[in-house]
Design an enzyme around this catalytic site. Structure first.
Site, PDB file in Angstrom:
ATOM      1  NE  ARG A  66      -8.558  14.286  -2.769  1.00  0.00           N
ATOM      2  CZ  ARG A  66      -8.350  13.485  -1.706  1.00  0.00           C
ATOM      3  NH1 ARG A  66      -9.355  12.942  -1.085  1.00  0.00           N
ATOM      4  NH2 ARG A  66      -7.127  13.238  -1.306  1.00  0.00           N
ATOM      5  CG  ASP A  74      -7.659 -12.658  -2.072  1.00  0.00           C
ATOM      6  OD1 ASP A  74      -8.668 -12.209  -2.642  1.00  0.00           O
ATOM      7  OD2 ASP A  74      -7.067 -13.698  -2.463  1.00  0.00           O
ATOM      8  NE  ARG A  88      -4.586  14.679   4.139  1.00  0.00           N
ATOM      9  CZ  ARG A  88      -5.172  14.159   3.074  1.00  0.00           C
ATOM     10  NH1 ARG A  88      -5.567  14.938   2.102  1.00  0.00           N
ATOM     11  NH2 ARG A  88      -5.352  12.873   2.968  1.00  0.00           N
ATOM     12  CG  ASP A  96      -1.403   7.909   1.249  1.00  0.00           C
ATOM     13  OD1 ASP A  96      -0.386   8.605   1.159  1.00  0.00           O
ATOM     14  OD2 ASP A  96      -2.396   8.068   0.517  1.00  0.00           O
ATOM     15  CG  ASP A 149      -2.169   2.124   6.664  1.00  0.00           C
ATOM     16  OD1 ASP A 149      -2.275   1.922   5.428  1.00  0.00           O
ATOM     17  OD2 ASP A 149      -2.688   3.098   7.233  1.00  0.00           O
ATOM     18  CG  ASP A 195      -1.513   1.253   1.573  1.00  0.00           C
ATOM     19  OD1 ASP A 195      -2.174   1.802   0.690  1.00  0.00           O
ATOM     20  OD2 ASP A 195      -1.343   1.748   2.722  1.00  0.00           O
TER      21      ASP A 195
HETATM   22  O1  M1P Z   1      -4.287   5.948  -0.400  1.00  0.00           O
HETATM   23  C1  M1P Z   1      -5.330   6.039   0.504  1.00  0.00           C
HETATM   24  C2  M1P Z   1      -6.326   7.140   0.120  1.00  0.00           C
HETATM   25  O2  M1P Z   1      -5.606   8.364   0.005  1.00  0.00           O
HETATM   26  C3  M1P Z   1      -6.405   9.459  -0.231  1.00  0.00           C
HETATM   27  O3  M1P Z   1      -7.311   9.606   0.852  1.00  0.00           O
HETATM   28  P1  M1P Z   1      -7.333  10.860   1.861  1.00  0.00           P
HETATM   29  O4  M1P Z   1      -7.196  12.082   1.031  1.00  0.00           O
HETATM   30  O5  M1P Z   1      -8.665  10.726   2.529  1.00  0.00           O
HETATM   31  O6  M1P Z   1      -6.193  10.695   2.830  1.00  0.00           O
HETATM   32  C4  M1P Z   1      -7.203   9.319  -1.509  1.00  0.00           C
HETATM   33  O7  M1P Z   1      -6.331   9.401  -2.607  1.00  0.00           O
HETATM   34  C5  M1P Z   1      -7.959   7.984  -1.542  1.00  0.00           C
HETATM   35  O8  M1P Z   1      -8.507   7.772  -2.831  1.00  0.00           O
HETATM   36  C6  M1P Z   1      -7.032   6.836  -1.189  1.00  0.00           C
HETATM   37  O9  M1P Z   1      -7.767   5.633  -1.090  1.00  0.00           O
END
Ligand code: M1P
Length: 269
Positions: free
Chosen positions: A149, A245, A156, A26, A231, A24
């Site tokens: 966004r 999975d 955030r 983020d 995460d 993943d």
């Molecule tokens: O990668 C995880 C998520 O990152 C973003 O979410 P947020 O802005 O809420 O932190 C978005 O790009 C979302 O599509 C993605 O799943």
């Protein structure tokens, strides 16, 4: 950076056979919406000498280029497989693979109803602050954010805390489920301020179809061992489906530092 210039064995000659490691983005490879560290890139580069590596993120490709690549390094040179939007946009060794689209799947009429409902819901929502771009249209999904966004990093964080206390996103998702029961949609909280909406089945397991296809290519590899590090592996998180999975070995991480520790331990690096 070393990662971009290292000479790599071709996929079918990587020392740990039939194995691919997926990450993943983020909070697994990078802090949320921020850039990857040089140490992580170095470790991934060493790992790539042994196995095939890829990432699978919910964000669109341009964000992953920003977070994982740089102005002089295309992200597609750092990973064997790049799966953006859960693999709905995909690259193999820098070459794009076939893509699907959310709008073709849902159709213009239903999409307009969805947008109308979302924007009305956001307009009526009582939250401390709102910014802009409450709905983002992507290739394989839409992303909906109650705060918008354009929120700054601090905004955030504040929204995320408020959401945990007040369940803004879960309630929004519940309302959508009630309004569109006839659409086979999945709602997935993957990040801090938003949730993704996509056809059921187009979660991160979607990218496994691309990997299954590898064995049909010349010198193709049958990836019988697929590791996944993420995460948001709890039910409702956007890593849950691929993490649990039966085709994958799931690793739950608590952030990029933990990912690095687990990579080192699992692959002896
Ligand atoms: O990668 C995880 C998520 O990152 C973003 O979410 P947020 O802005 O809420 O932190 C978005 O790009 C979302 O599509 C993605 O799943």
């Amino acid at each position: 950076m070393a990662a971009a210039i290292t000479i790599l064995p071709p996929l079918h000659e990587r020392p740990i056979k039939n194995t691919v490691v997926l990450f993943d983005v983020d909070e697994t490879l990078t802090p949320a919406r921020r850039a990857v560290s040089p140490e992580m890139l170095q470790l991934l580069s060493a790992l790539r000498q042994k196995v095939a590596i890829g990432y699978v993120g919910g964000s669109d490709f341009s964000k992953q280029q920003e977070q994982l690549g740089s102005s002089s390094i295309p992200v597609t040179s750092l990973f064997d497989f790049c799966f953006a939007e859960n693999g709905l946009t995909a690259y193999r060794l820098g070459v794009p693979l076939a893509a699907h689209s959310f709008i073709k799947w849902i159709g213009e009429e239903e999409y307009k109803k969805l947008v109308r409902f979302v924007l009305h819901y956001v307009a009526d929502l009582e939250i401390p602050i709102k910014r802009g771009t409450f709905l983002e249209f992507k290739n394989g999904m839409v992303n909906i954010s109650p705060i918008g966004r354009n929120a700054s990093i601090q905004e955030r964080k504040d929204f995320n805390k408020f959401d945990l206390e007040h369940g803004i996103r879960p309630k929004f998702i519940e309302a959508l489920r009630k309004e569109f029961p006839h659409l086979s949609l999945t709602y997935s909280i993957g990040g801090e301020i938003s949730f993704d909406v996509f056809p059921t089945g187009w979660d991160k397991t979607y990218c496994l179809n691309h990997l299954a296809n590898e064995k049909n290519l010349p010198n193709g590899v049958d990836y019988t061992t697929i590791h996944f590090f993420g995460d948001k592996t709890m039910k409702g998180g956007n890593d849950y489906e691929i993490y649990s999975d039966p085709r994958t070995i799931g690793h739950s991480v608590k952030g990029p530092a933990d990912t690095m520790a687990q990579i080192r331990e699992t692959f002896g690096l």
